[in-house]
Write a protein that holds these residues in place. Structure first.
Motif, mmCIF file in Angstrom:
data_model
loop_
_atom_site.group_PDB
_atom_site.id
_atom_site.type_symbol
_atom_site.label_atom_id
_atom_site.label_comp_id
_atom_site.label_asym_id
_atom_site.label_seq_id
_atom_site.Cartn_x
_atom_site.Cartn_y
_atom_site.Cartn_z
ATOM 1 N N ASP A 161 5.573 72.707 7.023
ATOM 2 C CA ASP A 161 4.803 71.375 6.849
ATOM 3 C C ASP A 161 3.635 71.400 6.381
ATOM 4 O O ASP A 161 2.815 70.561 5.770
ATOM 5 N N HIS A 162 2.567 72.243 7.726
ATOM 6 C CA HIS A 162 1.576 72.118 7.465
ATOM 7 C C HIS A 162 0.692 72.731 6.371
ATOM 8 O O HIS A 162 -0.351 72.210 5.844
ATOM 9 N N GLU A 186 9.333 75.597 10.544
ATOM 10 C CA GLU A 186 9.565 74.374 10.053
ATOM 11 C C GLU A 186 8.102 73.546 9.856
ATOM 12 O O GLU A 186 7.520 73.074 8.690
ATOM 13 N N GLU A 187 7.516 73.735 11.090
ATOM 14 C CA GLU A 187 6.164 72.887 11.436
ATOM 15 C C GLU A 187 5.068 73.724 10.524
ATOM 16 O O GLU A 187 4.524 73.062 9.876
ATOM 17 N N THR A 193 11.349 78.272 2.950
ATOM 18 C CA THR A 193 12.420 77.579 3.540
ATOM 19 C C THR A 193 13.346 77.049 2.343
ATOM 20 O O THR A 193 12.770 77.228 1.138
ATOM 21 N N ARG A 206 9.363 75.361 0.852
ATOM 22 C CA ARG A 206 8.084 75.439 1.696
ATOM 23 C C ARG A 206 7.920 76.668 1.986
ATOM 24 O O ARG A 206 8.570 77.419 2.560
ATOM 25 N N GLY A 255 1.171 70.374 3.292
ATOM 26 C CA GLY A 255 0.125 69.276 3.707
ATOM 27 C C GLY A 255 -1.030 69.770 3.293
ATOM 28 O O GLY A 255 -1.839 68.974 2.491
#
Length: 670
Positions: A159-160, A155-156, A119, A123, A163
């Motif tokens: 983020d995952h 996006e998910e 991104t 990310r 994390g």
């Protein structure tokens, strides 16, 4: 800028200080360097970042460049749908570490070239390595479609992944069993169970030189007299030196062997491998006087000076390829040997170097090996003739980038080799390199990572740069008693303690400074790999310096080293093959570490020379007049004879004045 405006962008790599990036300056891809402006461009265009990471000597990086990055069709797809960023992993190991962890997490493996889609804020949401042209075009199309039509999933996923990587980072080693002789014995026994008892070394193909483990096993042998540890060193050392991974004509080691018998190398030659192996072979030669170890150590040191030197500094690598063909500079057929040497010498050389009609490499050619000892005088004449003929061939490209940490490894290795081989020129080269590094790579009081052609880059030095350069400077201080080396090393260690130590988890180290560029994650990898980790090397440097500096600083250094060793002892307990340098440091630590201070004229003292010859790896050896350094404070010659003071930690023996007494005090195996 919208995707439609991407044609107005340009390739900016011609301005880079990295030869690897400059190799891509003529690509039709609008490559950018990793900068805030490049990331902002991705945000403004609302497109993903295509991050490509590699290095100059990487064979498959060249393959993907030729297939895809030089191709107009592929470049058009890349430019239209992405902001394309190129990174030299050697210049920016921090970026490489972050996205290599993501690649391994997503695919189960890593390597270079590394291809990641990010991104605009960095990310990762899809990662891989090498892709052939058609597969890469399909991937570009699929990623673009997903970005445009299923943005929420992208996006998910980003983020995952972030994390999960943060969870892994938070779970790094934070303690284990006490660092004691029993832990070192356990680690060595575990390593020896994984030894390849047929071909030498550890593990299977591809097979990498176990540099740090060889050094650790030698230190273990010196502490315990273990014949198994010395045998493992000798077997691996002999197998590599006689195999194709070692350049039988010019010296120097390739990065790894593609087979498990050390026959076929991946032909790139790296400064770090050769510096680390020089140190190991020099140590082996010093301890055993093995003639093969001595020859390989001397030839490897000369390879550094002849092939990797750029003025007083050392460049990064020689390429795997020459004229687009891997290994073409190095391989031979029987006919080529005869053409250069004549019938009789050609047949003899084919037997000596295991060059067969079928070949051991590609297209009937063979990599030179040296399976047995032969007439040395004839061999030297044949080697010289073949090397002269080889120099006429197209030569591999050279990455002229100067990396601080790898030069630090070279300084240490050359300093130690000068003692093992009684070669003062190697020590002179180490001093010149250290002087040049301190003059050019320290800017406004802070260390930088790399330079090219005398121009230092903008990238900040990482932990390994501070640690490996400090270790080299400490080796020079012990060799010369020049206070300037100790002062410079202490400055680097103080900077490391201030900016790289984790304030929340004692003993843990970050690989980037607290005031460096903040990436998606702050890398912190304590595991030893192809090079020792920054964490293990800074621990070694602190442990050594603690016995050379004044008391207040000494206490800080000794405490930091002890806490770091304890924090990472779990690696020695559970994964010692991935903690080879930690094991070497632990072996030194459990001996005190050993210190030998010789009172006398360091330029003439036979006892000091003997102390350097006998000292086990990781020992601290200094010589000079009383009060000239911390280990010599208050220690004098005895009855007009030079005197050696042997200490373990803070406990010292009575002084000795003869070589025999010193050997007995040290208890080093013969």
């Amino acid at each position: 800028m919208s995707p439609a405006d991407s044609s107005s962008a340009t390739n900016t790599l011609g301005l880079a200080t990295s030869p690897y990036l400059r190799q891509h300056a003529d690509n039709p891809v609008h490559w950018q360097q990793w900068t805030p402006q490049a990331l902002a461009q991705a945000a403004a265009r609302d497109v993903p970042i295509l991050l490509s990471i590699g290095y100059a000597a990487c064979h498959w990086c060249h393959v993907m460049a030729h297939e895809s990055f030089e191709d107009d069709e592929v470049a058009a797809a890349m430019n239209a749908g992405f902001v394309c960023i190129k990174v030299d992993r050697e210049e920016r190991p921090d970026i490489d570490a972050v996205y290599m962890n993501a690649t391994v997490a997503l695919t189960g493996h890593g390597g270079w070239p590394m291809t990641c889609f990010l991104t605009p804020d960095g990310r990762p949401f899809f990662c891989g390595t090498y892709y052939p042209k058609e597969g890469f075009l399909q991937l570009l199309s699929a990623v673009s479609d997903t970005w445009q039509s299923r943005r929420g999933e992208v996006e998910e996923a980003g983020d995952h992944i972030v994390g999960e990587l943060r969870k892994v980072s938070a779970g790094l080693p934070s303690g284990g069993p006490n660092v004691a002789p029993e832990l070192c014995d356990h680690a060595v026994a575990t390593v020896l169970r994984e030894q390849d008892t047929v071909h030498g070394g550890f593990g299977g193909a591809p097979k990498f030189p176990p540099s740090a483990l060889l050094e650790a096993l030698l230190r273990h042998y010196e502490r315990t007299g273990s014949p198994a540890a010395l045998h493992a060193v000798a077997q691996a050392g002999n197998a590599m030196a006689r195999g194709g991974i070692y350049d039988q004509l010019a010296g120097g080691f390739a990065r790894y062997s593609v087979d498990n018998a050390w026959v076929i190398p991946h032909f790139e030659k790296m400064l770090y491998d050769n510096a680390l192996l020089l140190r190991a072979y020099a140590h082996w030669a010093r301890r055993t006087a093995d003639p093969l170890a001595r020859r390989v150590a001397r030839d490897t040191a000369n390879f550094l000076l002849d092939d990797l030197a750029d003025g007083d500094l050392f460049v990064s690598s020689l390429d795997a390829d020459a004229d687009g063909r891997e290994g073409s500079t190095y391989v031979w057929t029987p006919e080529q040997l005869t053409e250069v040497l004549g019938d009789d010498d050609g047949r003899w050389a084919a037997g000596v170097f295991a060059v067969t009609e079928d070949g051991t490499f590609e297209h009937g050619a063979s990599v030179l090996q040296a399976p047995a000892d032969v007439d040395e005088q004839r061999l030297q004449r044949i080697r010289a003739a073949l090397l002269t003929a080889r120099r006429i061939r197209i030569q591999p490209g050279r990455d002229d980038k100067v990396i601080t940490s790898w030069n630090g490894l070279a300084i240490t290795a050359l300093a130690e080799a000068s003692v093992a081989l009684d070669e003062p020129e190697f020590a002179h080269a180490a001093r010149r390199c250290a002087t040049a590094l301190l003059d050019s790579h320290v800017v406004a009081g802070r260390l930088r990572r790399a330079s090219l052609g005398g121009v230092v880059g903008e990238s900040a030095a990482i932990l390994e740069d501070h640690a490996m350069l400090a270790s080299g400077l400490l080796a020079l201080y012990q060799l010369t008693a020049d206070q300037a080396w100790l002062t410079a090393a202490s400055d680097l260690l103080d900077t490391a303690l201030a900016h790289f130590a984790d304030p929340h988890q004692p003993g843990r180290w970050y690989d980037t400074a607290d005031d460096a560029e903040q990436l998606m994650l702050r890398p912190a990898d304590p595991v030893d790999g192809a090079t020792p980790s920054g964490a293990s090397t800074i621990t070694e440097a602190l442990l050594t310096a603690a016995h050379l500096v004044e008391d207040e600083r000494a206490q800080r250094y000794l405490h930091a080293a002890g806490v770091a060793l304890q924090a990472h002892s779990v690696l020695l307990a559970g994964a010692p093959r991935s903690a080879g340098h930690w094991l070497a440091v632990a072996e030194a630590a459990v001996r005190g570490p050993l210190q030998i201070a010789v009172a006398g004229d360091p330029s003439r003292s036979a006892l000091l020379a003997e102390a350097r010859r006998l000292a086990p790896g990781g020992a601290i050896v200094v010589g000079g007049q009383a009060d000239s350094s911390v280990p010599l404070a208050g220690r004098n010659r005895i009855a007009d004879a030079d005197a050696a003071y042997v200490c373990r930690g803070r406990v010292c023996d009575l002084p000795v004045t003869t070589a025999a007494e010193l050997a007995g005090a040290l208890g080093v195996p013969g």
